[in-house]
Scaffold this active site. Sequence first.
Site, mmCIF file in Angstrom:
data_model
loop_
_atom_site.group_PDB
_atom_site.id
_atom_site.type_symbol
_atom_site.label_atom_id
_atom_site.label_comp_id
_atom_site.label_asym_id
_atom_site.label_seq_id
_atom_site.Cartn_x
_atom_site.Cartn_y
_atom_site.Cartn_z
ATOM 1 N N TRP A 6 0.853 -1.186 0.000
ATOM 2 C CA TRP A 6 0.000 0.000 0.000
ATOM 3 C C TRP A 6 0.897 1.247 0.000
ATOM 4 O O TRP A 6 1.896 1.298 0.715
ATOM 5 C CB TRP A 6 -0.907 -0.006 1.237
ATOM 6 C CG TRP A 6 -1.690 1.249 1.365
ATOM 7 C CD1 TRP A 6 -2.814 1.592 0.665
ATOM 8 C CD2 TRP A 6 -1.395 2.353 2.222
ATOM 9 N NE1 TRP A 6 -3.231 2.853 1.022
ATOM 10 C CE2 TRP A 6 -2.377 3.341 1.993
ATOM 11 C CE3 TRP A 6 -0.400 2.617 3.154
ATOM 12 C CZ2 TRP A 6 -2.397 4.558 2.658
ATOM 13 C CZ3 TRP A 6 -0.423 3.836 3.822
ATOM 14 C CH2 TRP A 6 -1.415 4.785 3.581
ATOM 15 N N ASP B 43 -2.852 5.490 -3.116
ATOM 16 C CA ASP B 43 -3.268 6.453 -2.086
ATOM 17 C C ASP B 43 -2.131 7.394 -1.746
ATOM 18 O O ASP B 43 -2.324 8.365 -1.027
ATOM 19 C CB ASP B 43 -3.698 5.715 -0.816
ATOM 20 C CG ASP B 43 -5.147 5.259 -0.901
ATOM 21 O OD1 ASP B 43 -5.861 5.709 -1.808
ATOM 22 O OD2 ASP B 43 -5.558 4.433 -0.063
ATOM 23 N N ARG C 82 -10.081 -2.624 8.038
ATOM 24 C CA ARG C 82 -10.616 -1.273 8.115
ATOM 25 C C ARG C 82 -12.051 -1.302 8.649
ATOM 26 O O ARG C 82 -12.933 -0.622 8.151
ATOM 27 C CB ARG C 82 -10.610 -0.703 6.711
ATOM 28 C CG ARG C 82 -10.262 0.751 6.588
ATOM 29 C CD ARG C 82 -10.648 1.175 5.177
ATOM 30 N NE ARG C 82 -10.281 2.539 4.919
ATOM 31 C CZ ARG C 82 -10.889 3.289 4.022
ATOM 32 N NH1 ARG C 82 -11.852 2.814 3.300
ATOM 33 N NH2 ARG C 82 -10.506 4.518 3.830
ATOM 34 N N CYS D 112 -10.535 1.373 -8.105
ATOM 35 C CA CYS D 112 -9.662 1.749 -6.988
ATOM 36 C C CYS D 112 -9.683 0.597 -5.995
ATOM 37 O O CYS D 112 -10.682 -0.102 -5.884
ATOM 38 C CB CYS D 112 -10.220 3.019 -6.349
ATOM 39 S SG CYS D 112 -9.359 3.533 -4.855
ATOM 40 N N ASP E 164 -16.273 11.758 -2.408
ATOM 41 C CA ASP E 164 -15.678 10.471 -2.020
ATOM 42 C C ASP E 164 -16.461 9.877 -0.853
ATOM 43 O O ASP E 164 -17.624 10.224 -0.613
ATOM 44 C CB ASP E 164 -14.178 10.702 -1.706
ATOM 45 C CG ASP E 164 -13.327 9.478 -1.986
ATOM 46 O OD1 ASP E 164 -13.353 8.548 -1.159
ATOM 47 O OD2 ASP E 164 -12.637 9.435 -3.023
ATOM 48 N N ASP E 165 -15.844 9.007 -0.129
ATOM 49 C CA ASP E 165 -16.445 8.267 0.980
ATOM 50 C C ASP E 165 -17.143 9.198 1.975
ATOM 51 O O ASP E 165 -16.662 10.296 2.234
ATOM 52 C CB ASP E 165 -15.285 7.522 1.683
ATOM 53 C CG ASP E 165 -15.789 6.410 2.574
ATOM 54 O OD1 ASP E 165 -17.009 6.301 2.744
ATOM 55 O OD2 ASP E 165 -14.945 5.661 3.093
ATOM 56 N N TRP F 215 -15.076 3.388 -8.026
ATOM 57 C CA TRP F 215 -15.477 2.100 -7.404
ATOM 58 C C TRP F 215 -14.279 1.588 -6.606
ATOM 59 O O TRP F 215 -13.276 1.175 -7.166
ATOM 60 C CB TRP F 215 -15.870 1.135 -8.515
ATOM 61 C CG TRP F 215 -16.193 -0.274 -8.120
ATOM 62 C CD1 TRP F 215 -15.623 -1.033 -7.137
ATOM 63 C CD2 TRP F 215 -17.189 -1.113 -8.719
ATOM 64 N NE1 TRP F 215 -16.181 -2.275 -7.093
ATOM 65 C CE2 TRP F 215 -17.152 -2.353 -8.061
ATOM 66 C CE3 TRP F 215 -18.097 -0.942 -9.761
ATOM 67 C CZ2 TRP F 215 -17.986 -3.418 -8.409
ATOM 68 C CZ3 TRP F 215 -18.917 -2.005 -10.108
ATOM 69 C CH2 TRP F 215 -18.863 -3.226 -9.433
ATOM 70 N N ASP F 216 -14.444 1.611 -5.301
ATOM 71 C CA ASP F 216 -13.340 1.259 -4.408
ATOM 72 C C ASP F 216 -13.488 -0.180 -3.902
ATOM 73 O O ASP F 216 -14.557 -0.794 -4.002
ATOM 74 C CB ASP F 216 -13.346 2.239 -3.228
ATOM 75 C CG ASP F 216 -11.962 2.500 -2.674
ATOM 76 O OD1 ASP F 216 -11.078 1.655 -2.875
ATOM 77 O OD2 ASP F 216 -11.783 3.543 -2.025
ATOM 78 N N MET F 217 -12.419 -0.705 -3.342
ATOM 79 C CA MET F 217 -12.417 -2.071 -2.768
ATOM 80 C C MET F 217 -11.278 -2.080 -1.756
ATOM 81 O O MET F 217 -10.123 -2.100 -2.133
ATOM 82 C CB MET F 217 -12.154 -3.049 -3.912
ATOM 83 C CG MET F 217 -12.404 -4.501 -3.655
ATOM 84 S SD MET F 217 -11.115 -5.337 -2.715
ATOM 85 C CE MET F 217 -11.689 -7.006 -2.796
ATOM 86 N N ASN F 218 -11.641 -2.013 -0.470
ATOM 87 C CA ASN F 218 -10.616 -1.670 0.510
ATOM 88 C C ASN F 218 -10.146 -2.772 1.447
ATOM 89 O O ASN F 218 -9.580 -2.465 2.500
ATOM 90 C CB ASN F 218 -11.075 -0.472 1.333
ATOM 91 C CG ASN F 218 -10.849 0.831 0.586
ATOM 92 O OD1 ASN F 218 -9.760 1.081 0.088
ATOM 93 N ND2 ASN F 218 -11.873 1.648 0.479
HETATM 94 C C1 GLA Z 1 -9.462 4.231 -0.251
HETATM 95 C C2 GLA Z 1 -9.174 5.005 -1.507
HETATM 96 C C3 GLA Z 1 -9.101 6.472 -1.195
HETATM 97 C C4 GLA Z 1 -10.409 6.926 -0.588
HETATM 98 C C5 GLA Z 1 -10.735 6.088 0.629
HETATM 99 C C6 GLA Z 1 -12.137 6.375 1.143
HETATM 100 O O1 GLA Z 1 -8.400 4.292 0.635
HETATM 101 O O2 GLA Z 1 -8.010 4.540 -2.108
HETATM 102 O O3 GLA Z 1 -8.819 7.211 -2.357
HETATM 103 O O4 GLA Z 1 -11.425 6.800 -1.553
HETATM 104 O O5 GLA Z 1 -10.647 4.706 0.359
HETATM 105 O O6 GLA Z 1 -12.443 5.609 2.230
#
Ligand code: GLA
Length: 739
Positions: free
Chosen positions: A200, A549, A444, A527, A367-368, A478-481
């Site tokens: 990361w 990030d 997370r 993302c 964003d989020d 579209w995120d995936m964390n």
């Molecule tokens: C991830 C993305 C960031 C942001 C956060 C939001 O870390 O990579 O750019 O969108 O999530 O929670």
Amino acid sequence: MGIVFHERTKEFHLYNQDISYILGVLQNGHLGQIYYGKRIHEAESFQHLIEYGIKDMAPCAFEGNRLFSMEYLRQEYPSYGRGDMRYPAYELQQTDGSRVSEFTYEGHSVLKGKKKLKGLPAVYVEDESEAETLEVFLRDDVTETKLILSYTIFKDFPVICRNALFSHEGSEPVVLKNAMSFSIDFPDADYDMVTLTGAWARERYIKAHPLHEGIQAVYSMRGHSSHQFNPFFALKKHETTEHTGEAAGFSLIYSGNFIGQVNVDTFGVARAMAGIHPEGFAWTLEKGESFQTPEAVLVYSQEGLNGMSQVFHRLYRTRLARGKWRDMERPVVINSWEAVFMDFTEDKILNIARTAKELGVEMMVLDDGWFGKRDDDTSSLGDWYPNPGKLPGGIKGLSEKIERLGMKLGLWIEPEMISRNSELYRKHPDWLIGVPYRPMCHGRNQYVLDFSKKEVVEGIGDAITAVLNGAGVSYIKWDMNRSISEAFSRNQGPKEQGKLFHKYVLGVYQLYERLRREFPDILFESCASGGARFDPGMLYYAPQCWTSDNTDAIERIRIQYGTSVVYPLSSMGCHVSAVPNHQTFRNTPLKTRADVAYFGCFGYEMDLNVLTDEEKQEIKEQIYFYKKYRRLIAEGRFYRLLSPFEGDEAAWMVVSEDKKTVLAAYYRMRQPSNAPYKRLRLKGLEEGARYCIEGREGSWFGDELMYTGMVISDYACGIRPDTTRQGDYQSRIFILKKL
Ligand code: GLA
């Protein structure tokens, strides 16, 4: 371009102006690899290239013949259990427990163009004349299973695309325990293996090491392609440089668990293969069922690693990315994340948007934090409806206000995830991946939805569609964390468990496809905590991806440089953020931050309202500059000139296809004392044409700039050192125009 088959020798020769790929049917009906590399002349027979040798202990296929052992033959798709002691390309387990199988040649067909891969992303053609495809039909008679190995060769790319399709016809089921997308045996192992590795905030660093006997591999078992290893590797000759020499790149169009490995045996044969990672993979095939592997893309270059990269760039930008945004100029965005994180009101967002608009920004990305009761990362994933406290008029209300400002609205979603503190969890606690009677890891504070299940993909799809319908959203991030742990699909039989990871990825692809179909005008950016799913699979659905990030300009030089080994600039999301940087606490000049971020899909990720008037003016000029050159940046030829992995400076450049316009960027991470002279040897110019360099008097021939180099030392060419541009973290952009 052509695909030739010689009946007598049973050899296939796939060729275009740059490459030859030769394979043939071996004595036992298996497919043998004969040659892959620079184009060579056609001939009926290359049998002399098939080397045999008597080796004691080798299991031989025919009694009385000690020469024919699969262990020593170079192959196309090696089996397990029929004499080859190296890693197989597939494994088929039968109901009696036997894992021995062999696929032998039954026939083949050659077709114009290229077929689609059902449910999977793949390179495509727009016109049948662009490519030809060879399908080789093989069969394992004992299990009554068919295998089609498919090879596409392109007219205008030094590229072969491969995939394998298993179809089962027997009444007893079989279990595929491994099914690579391709395998190829090189006759020697005198190569460096180049990989893109990281973590990361430091994704896709370039690593190279000489091949050694044994196994060397990159992989992911995380459910997504990962920060750690990209689904790519290249083999280059030791003497190959960025711009000269042989390099063969292997890229897997897939976003889930994968392996890319080279197995070097003690006779110097290097077996390269890539596909879905066999760990945890077991795909049962009942009668009438089939299994399609993802596609692997093989690029061959005589012009070093950079030549290989340019092929990947052009192919992935024009024949993997799809939809209206493929060829459109991408908007300059302002993203709310590093500006306000989850702490915002509609007014705060509109305030940022207003200033952004004045400076020339085209898209406000929320964003989020806009949905459910999400004020921190402990809740609400899965509750895809706007938080009325933050957005009184919902998404539509916000988008109308944004549009009135003359901008577009973008929105962040993370559809594959769920918080336990959510309405969705209270309603569907069994939608999570995980073993119900064991503890579960969070990542997370969130859990992964079981996208291997149709009802989950549909349910989440309905929720997202309801948000987007008529809401005026023009862009989706579209995120995936988090990675997948405790991989277990609830309320499913044991046979389904071995399918979970792959079906999960298919579910993600299905939802992407649905949203793309229902909202064809939306620009998608993928993302995964930055670049943990920056892979060709994603590019088929989302033409751009959030690169990392880490928005620190100095770190980004490495990340973008490494990413460019495979991926086009048009796919890299790159934003200017505030200083000191959130990840590195480093202070870099605003100019340097923009000079790095220009080389991708450009935007800002900061609160523009806290800037000084001078800074705002500078940003206005940056945006003006980017808009002027964004098409060149997206579509030009990209050359890596100086590697940030090798010293305190870096450089790269973009040249338009007609060689008329050039942007060259030079970055200096550390100011040297009493600096030595410096020239940048440019690439890709027209030798006999004259070029002017903006800000300098005079003109130079293309060959001069390429072979003597462009002098960039202070005091040269009348350049006085600019005292405001001294110190660490400096950058310069050179604009060249053909006269
Ligand atoms: C991830 C993305 C960031 C942001 C956060 C939001 O870390 O990579 O750019 O969108 O999530 O929670």
